[in-house]
Scaffold this active site. Structure first.
Site, PDB file in Angstrom:
ATOM      1  CD  GLU A   1     -27.641 -25.731  36.726  1.00  0.00           C
ATOM      2  OE1 GLU A   1     -28.682 -26.233  37.183  1.00  0.00           O
ATOM      3  OE2 GLU A   1     -27.638 -24.932  35.764  1.00  0.00           O
TER       4      GLU A   1
ATOM      5  CD  GLN B   1     -26.268 -20.944  29.762  1.00  0.00           C
ATOM      6  OE1 GLN B   1     -27.387 -20.598  30.136  1.00  0.00           O
ATOM      7  NE2 GLN B   1     -26.071 -21.722  28.702  1.00  0.00           N
TER       8      GLN B   1
ATOM      9  CG  HIS C   1     -27.263 -13.681  35.266  1.00  0.00           C
ATOM     10  ND1 HIS C   1     -28.564 -13.521  35.691  1.00  0.00           N
ATOM     11  CD2 HIS C   1     -27.289 -14.706  34.379  1.00  0.00           C
ATOM     12  CE1 HIS C   1     -29.333 -14.392  35.053  1.00  0.00           C
ATOM     13  NE2 HIS C   1     -28.595 -15.121  34.260  1.00  0.00           N
TER      14      HIS C   1
ATOM     15  CG  PHE D   1     -27.143 -20.898  37.046  1.00  0.00           C
ATOM     16  CD1 PHE D   1     -28.226 -20.282  37.641  1.00  0.00           C
ATOM     17  CD2 PHE D   1     -26.686 -20.405  35.839  1.00  0.00           C
ATOM     18  CE1 PHE D   1     -28.870 -19.204  37.037  1.00  0.00           C
ATOM     19  CE2 PHE D   1     -27.318 -19.326  35.227  1.00  0.00           C
ATOM     20  CZ  PHE D   1     -28.415 -18.731  35.824  1.00  0.00           C
TER      21      PHE D   1
END
Ligand SMILES: Cc1ncc(C[n+]2csc(CCOP(=O)(O)OP(=O)(O)O)c2C)c(N)n1
Ligand SMILES: Cc1ncc(C[n+]2csc(CCOP(=O)(O)OP(=O)(O)O)c2C)c(N)n1
Ligand SMILES: [Mg+2]
Ligand SMILES: [Mg+2]
Lengths: 339, 423, 339, 423
Positions: free
Chosen positions: C75, C97, C142, C101
């Site tokens: 990243e 993604q 997430h 992140f």
């Protein structure tokens, strides 16, 4: 006058000795390592050199290579490794050479260290500390006040002291706490601020603010270097008959809601002074808190005096404009008192 | 230093052979059960698979001792099983049940056991476990525990910055740490050569001057023998070791992914190299396993997993209010944090801990720690062009302060005193 | 009813077509790359795979390997390289993604990308976007809502849309903006929310909120997924005779002070609803803002309905408790209306 | 791939020799002037030094063409000078003057020039420039500019995660990028072996399968010849290259640091290898420089620096209010952002830009992009166990919404239309 924790807030306890803010940090680490062999220190140049600011001067000599570790320039490795050590019951202290570099380990801190207790029942007793703040012309990459990134991260505790007495007592408490604690040391205070500390062991409870000065017309909430700026402004305000109650937050997460709310219920007005930039700074959190807990007591808006919403500029003239100072605080407080 | 591609073949006992075989079978059976659960919408979130990679999780973890520490990744269910985690825990983690190790707060293989099995929970961010397990390794050495730590990383994960910082730090510290790099040729949809311009990912080790091995990740005996050698060397103080295991991710990144981007021929080739089938062939050839023995294991797994699955399915979902609180350790009543010392504390406390703070550079002698507390500090003490705004003159109230006084250097005495004061 | 930019906010323009939120993102990138060859896309699995969420489906086919770049899992490299490209006048779009992140590139974003224009007169026209938010049982790694980390970072712009129409128009505006823009896409909305968008090119100005529903008893400020929750609550409140004005902030930095203040001056009460955790969330910033700009107009406290101060739990039952929902918003709003 | 320790010695012209010499002298003279300014408290903040490392900054940057891009670090004043930055700018940056490139908002070598000299400003966080210059390199190639980019990193900085991410990405992209690793044996107070367990830091390159060189950083001709070869190879499309220059940091980390931790013998050895003295010896030996020529340069430097310093000292401090605003680019009137195309745009726009979205794996054929917009997505579409709280039924006011409708796949046509609509 007694602080929230009952201890004399001017720190002049029996046998107290006057030391610098820097020395208070050094003594806290020294004494904790002396007291408890699970306490270690890791960071860049903390060993032979004694730290860029000399806060670990003499620690390697006394505690040796295994307990005072000079690391590569790898902030994520420092934080990650410290967390691993803490899982064995060790209590590592991580030094960020300048707190500005803490963002290089941001993922490790906010995703791994902070979430472990809630998610996996894995406490991480560790301290992350380093020199922060401006006013010494360190420029845009050596003057950070990163507190809000972490105040907004559940699972961490955040401390930002303003006196040698608090710095020593709170750093010891941080080392003994079972949670990851971020401990910011305002470098402007390192050698400019001196104060008495008791020679015997003491800690200051995390999460307790302290009333530095009592008053009835308005409350000023501040911490770290701006604490002294606020006290200076309070002196000037007093000359105009405005009695300001000045509270040193000391711990930013968790906030001492009780002390804050009680003061505002008394003074009915509140000005928050912080060196951090304005938008998204802790003043907003306090405004929301007071709306929730003391709205009916507010005779005026919760106002804020902060740095500008820019990076920290390098030139002294620019930095002076960027930072709050006693005059700005005086003006804002006076207007609020008259509101 | 360098890459070692073969190592002394080591004689395994019959029991070891059968253990390796059983755990691979168990690993696969557990994951097959979870696919069924997934199809029935009983799995929360995504489901990952280690189909075809079981030999790695099982073979590497089997090389560890009970006291050693692991941190699994999403495809290391096998390592958890070898460590002694019951299948029900893995099922319940994926189903977010209240009886799962995290009581539903986290899922998949995201759980740990610091006290007994010595498992550190992974997080999704790839690479983060590498410095963490380096820290466990250094800490274990400090406490005299003689442990080795192990974690796994993918070909893709080896491109993260924290992989570099962690392994480099482990190398400088000669930490007893083994890193297993599972090169399954794909990172989600991206082929390895698009992420890492290397033929052998073991070459990553050359950046840290540490040893590495390259092995066939579908040959469980090779995996075990290599891992065992690596673990012994790490335990012996030779520093961290990187093991590259060549393998292939047979299914998609997770259940949602049909992985059409993988050439059919490629999948076909690796399906023909199934680690369990290969090992079964070897074991039968060596007469270590026969139809009866196999049948026995089949039945054992069926019964076990049926029971484990039933337990998991019957476990309740966590009560909503369990979401609240629990963010902080509230003290001894919450967690008794005690280090397990297996060396004399006197070795790491004064006077024995004391050293001279000098660097010795080979050929050039030594240089001593400079400055002392009176040394000028970086910025803070460079003369300020303007006068500090808050020159902190004496206060009516608040802490007593004076400005720019010569800092005082506390004598260790002071510290000792306050220490005595406490004992 | 017209939005701040004069365009119909329900997006049903002549020739408008109904598409999903996800498709709106895809079309915005597609059309911007079609329009301007300096626009590139970089990220993990954005090319052949078309992105973990298929937001870049078909882009590689049309624009080729040089303009749609599948990167390693790095990243910081993605953000750093994009910034370098932007210095040549290119306009890279970086996909995280999962937005979780983004903290792996925190230093690059907050220290390098954000500060360049102020310090070195180096503008960085780039977009950082990715799927954010909870409600789909993605678990603690997430489901992030990282907006406040960046709202507190001067030099960035932060967008968090709630409708396909806004998502498309604001993403196009972000690509054309000369500053680094963070664009958060709430993944709960990707396929659940559909809306009309015009077929012709359009942009929505960054920094403008929009009134989604008019009312006189109180104002609800929200954005992203919670926008829909708030509208649902407003329906229920209407049944009890409480007319709620619902405002979609859309852009979090800079905030549309004018629209916010005007609404509160009219309704005299304000509830902020966000999915982000409470302490240090944007509700605090808004409370401070309203104290400064509309204190005398407040007939009640600025209140907040937010997620709990914990990591995002995995189990659906726990996540439901963690997140705000229409019922919680209804209850809080009703109490405030009665205040 | 591998480490190249020697390269064809290349004949330098007399002018090149004298340039290299002049710039090293200028580099040193500029820094000596700043030490004077520092002692007079005219420098704001810290002052770093490249004493003894001038051959690296000068020799590497001299190998670049005007169109190439650099990002200097704190010890690369020499590179800035070779690039054409006037000494006054460097003085004023350190004095935080209003006429400095950053007008006092940033200091030291923290300034850039994107339009003319092609300099990217560094930040203090080590390693961040590596991915940035990788991006400039990739972007320059995309625009057809045939540029090479260069930045520098220290032995200590090579342990940062971003060093790894940046160089790995550069390698996968075969970016025309040269990274110069100045191994001066110390990172602040920490000796190199405590940070990196390697004899040669050039071995870091082996983790990325890229070429590297090891050179004597105090021999400016070796530095220049190596850098020139590396730059040519990078420009030719052979990918990024790492150059390790062995040298030594003669002073402390910054002015505040007496560096007593450095063994005296070590400093003595390197003081005897001063790059300027060594080169002067060579030049006089080769009759390329004589007393007169040297005198000429001495005088030239004296006059130049006196004037530059005077200009800098006379420049005002920035007015306080200049701290306000300027955080955002306000549009064209603020910055005209235009890419400089040196290739046909048609090459990167449809139809010529169009490709088949397939991976081809050597020996295994191809696999195609999978799913399409209807493919299940990671989480978002895994069946939800509970009903979404906000099921967004039609609204009285606000945007029209319906739930869970089958997503529509926009035809490229739509895009083309709206595109025509604009032209
Ligand atoms: C820092 C970070 N970035 C992105 C992701 C998203 N992600 C999860 S798994 C994965 C691919 C991992 O590939 P690899 O490391 O080879 O492991 P494998 O899936 O092949 O076992 C990605 C990109 C992540 N988990 N962490
Ligand atoms: C990420 C990061 N961590 C810490 C620092 C503090 N710091 C500044 S220079 C330095 C030492 C750098 O050593 P090296 O990379 O060898 O460069 P040198 O000073 O020797 O030229 C350190 C630790 C930093 N600038 N960036
Ligand atoms: Mg892989
Ligand atoms: Mg160095």
């Amino acid at each position: 006058m007694a602080g929230a924790n009952g201890a004399p807030t001017n720190g002049s306890a029996a046998g107290g000795k006057e030391i610098t803010f820097l020395e208070a940090i050094r003594q806290a680490m020294f004494e904790e390592m002396e007291r408890d062999p699970t306490v270690l220190l890791m960071g860049e140049d903390v060993g032979v050199y004694g730290g860029a600011f000399k806060t670990s001067e003499g620690l390697l000599e006394r505690f040796g290579w295994e307990r005072v570790i000079d690391t590569p320039i790898s902030e994520s490795a420092i934080i990650g490794a410290a967390c691993g050590m803490s899982y064995l019951g060790l209590r590592p202290i991580c030094e960020m050479q300048f707190i500005d570099f803490i963002v290089c380990a941001f993922n490790q801190i906010t995703n791994f260290v902070a979430k472990g207790h809630y998610l996996w029942n894995a406490p991480a007793p560790m301290v992350i500390r380093g020199p922060s703040g401006g006013g010494v012309h360190g420029g845009p990459f050596h003057s950070a006040n990163p507190e809000m990134y972490f105040v907004h991260t559940p699972g961490l505790k955040v401390i930002y002291p303003s006196t040698p007495y608090d710095a020593k007592g709170l750093l010891k408490a941080a080392v003994r706490d079972n949670n990851p604690v971020l401990f910011f040391e305002h470098k402007f205070l390192y050698r400019r601020i001196k104060g008495d500390v008791p020679t015997e062991d003491y800690t200051i409870p995390i999460g307790r603010a302290v009333v530095r000065r009592e008053g009835k017309h308005l409350t000023i909430l501040s911490y770290a270097a701006m604490m002294h700026t606020s006290l200076e402004a309070a002196d000037a305000l007093a000359k105009e008959g405005i009695e300001t109650e000045v509270i040193d937050l000391r711990t930013l997460l968790p906030l001492d809601e009780e002390t804050i709310v009680n003061s505002v219920k008394k003074t009915n007005k509140c000005l928050v002074v912080h060196e951090d930039t304005k938008t998204g700074g802790i003043a907003g959190e306090i405004a929301a808190l007071l709306c929730e807990k003391a709205f009916r007591d507010l005779d005026g808006p919760v106002l804020r005096m902060t740095s500008l919403d820019t990076p920290v500029p390098y030139a002294p003239t620019l930095e002076a404009c960027f930072l709050p100072n006693a005059k700005k605080v005086f003006t804002a407080a006076k207007a609020l008192a008259r509101y | 230093m360098g890459t070692i591609t073969k190592q002394m073949p080591r004689e395994l006992t019959r029991q070891q052979h059968l253990d390796l075989y059983y755990y691979m079978r168990l690993n696969r059976a557990v994951e097959e059960t979870m696919v069924k659960l997934f199809r029935q919408n009983k799995i929360v979130g995504g489901l990952y698979s280690s189909l075809g990679q079981e030999a790695i999780s099982v073979g590497t973890c089997y090389a560890l001792e009970k006291k050693d520490w692991i941190a699994p990744m999403i495809r290391n269910i096998g390592a958890l099983l070898v460590k002694g985690v019951p299948p029900r825990d893995i099922f319940m983690q994926h189903m977010a049940k209240y009886d799962s190790p995290t009581k539903g707060r986290d899922g998949t293989s995201h759980f740990g056991d610091l006290d007994n099995l010595h498992i550190v929970s992974p997080i999704s961010m790839l690479g983060d476990l590498i410095p963490v397990m380096t820290g466990v390794a250094i800490g274990g050495r400090y406490l005299g525990q003689k442990i080795v730590t192990m974690t796994w990383i993918g070909d893709g994960g080896s491109s993260t910055g924290v992989f570099h910082e962690g392994l480099n730090f482990a190398a400088t510290q000669k930490a007893p740490f083994v890193l297993v790099l599972e090169n399954n040729l794909w990172a989600y949809s991206t082929p390895v050569r698009r992420q890492v311009p290397l033929e052998n990912l073991a070459d990553r080790a050359k950046a840290y001057g540490i040893d590495s091995y390259i092995i066939d990740g579908n040959n469980v005996m090779a995996v075990y023998n290599t891992a065992r050698e690596a673990v012994e060397r790490a335990r012996a103080g030779q520093g961290p070791i990187l093991i590259e295991a060549k393998t292939f991710r047979r299914l998609g990144h997770a259940q949602h992914d049909p992985a059409e981007y993988v050439p059919k021929e490629m999948r076909a080739r690796w399906e023909a190299r199934d680690p369990i089938a290969l090992y079964e062939k070897f074991l039968t050839g060596e007469r270590l396993l026969d139809a009866a023995g196999k049948k026995e294991i089949d039945d054992k797994l069926d019964t076990l997993l049926a029971a484990e699955r039933e337990f998991a399915e019957n476990s309740p979902m966590p009560p909503p209010e369990f979401a609240e609180g629990g963010v902080y350790c509230t003290g001894d009543e919450c967690h008794q944090i005690r280090a397990k010392w297996e060396r004399a504390i006197a070795e790491v406390t004064p006077p024995r801990s004391s050293v001279k703070a000098v660097w010795t550079v080979p050929g050039f002698g030594s240089g001593k720690g400079s400055g002392g507390a009176d040394a000028p500090i970086h910025f803070g003490d460079t003369s300020v062009v303007d006068k500090p705004a808050n020159n902190g003159r004496p206060r009516k109230a608040g802490a007593k302060m004076t400005v720019k006084g010569a800092p005082k250097k506390a004598k260790p005495a002071a510290a000792s005193t306050s220490r005595k004061g406490r004992r």
